[in-house]
Design an enzyme around this catalytic site. Structure first.
Site, PDB file in Angstrom:
ATOM      1  CB  CYS A  90       0.580   1.836   4.116  1.00  0.00           C
ATOM      2  SG  CYS A  90      -1.150   1.345   4.090  1.00  0.00           S
ATOM      3  CB  CYS A 107      -0.923  -0.080   1.218  1.00  0.00           C
ATOM      4  SG  CYS A 107      -1.551   1.469   1.846  1.00  0.00           S
TER       5      CYS A 107
END
Ligand SMILES: [Zn+2]
Length: 140
Positions: free
Chosen positions: A68, A65
């Site tokens: 993230c 991600c």
């Protein structure tokens, strides 16, 4: 409970009654639960939440991600500046049951727990200043 050292990754056994005594790593001697986010798993999440006298701020993330990864330095920097809160990360890929239990539907999700219960949560990364503001409001 077993905790991985955020500095050297060594696994440390920490008793619940010693959890709030600022335990240090048996391998490298650095603090296990201060300065850097500690990685939590399905195996220790509930025990950590039950044991911690400090509010617990959790970043639910995954390696694939991009937002993230972008947020990780903000989280680490904020963790370093707030020893009064415990900062933790949960890899949602490695801990799918826990993520399902907590209804984590998108990542990153940020959640604040106090006395074992959720105080506030939000989905999406934040710039450092807004993250600080959100935490301050959640933990007022
Ligand atoms: Zn260590």
């Amino acid at each position: 409970m077993i905790l991985s050292c955020p500095h050297c990754q060594a696994k440390n056994r920490v008793k619940s009654e010693r959890f709030n005594d600022d335990p240090s790593c048996g391998s490298c001697g650095q603090p296990l639960l201060a300065g850097r986010p500690v990685a939590l798993t399905q195996a220790n999440f509930a025990d950590v939440l039950a044991a911690s006298r400090r509010p617990v701020v959790v970043d639910f993330w995954a390696a694939w991600c991009a937002p993230c990864r972008g947020f990780a330095p903000v989280f680490e920097q904020t963790a370093a500046g707030h020893p009064e809160w415990l900062f933790a990360k949960v890899d949602t890929d490695a801990n799918p049951q826990l993520s399902q239990q907590l209804s984590i539907r998108s990542i990153p999700t940020l959640a604040v727990f106090r006395d074992g219960g959720v105080v506030d949560r939000l989905s999406g990364a934040l710039p450092a200043a807004q993250f600080e503001q959100w935490l301050a409001a959640a933990l007022r």
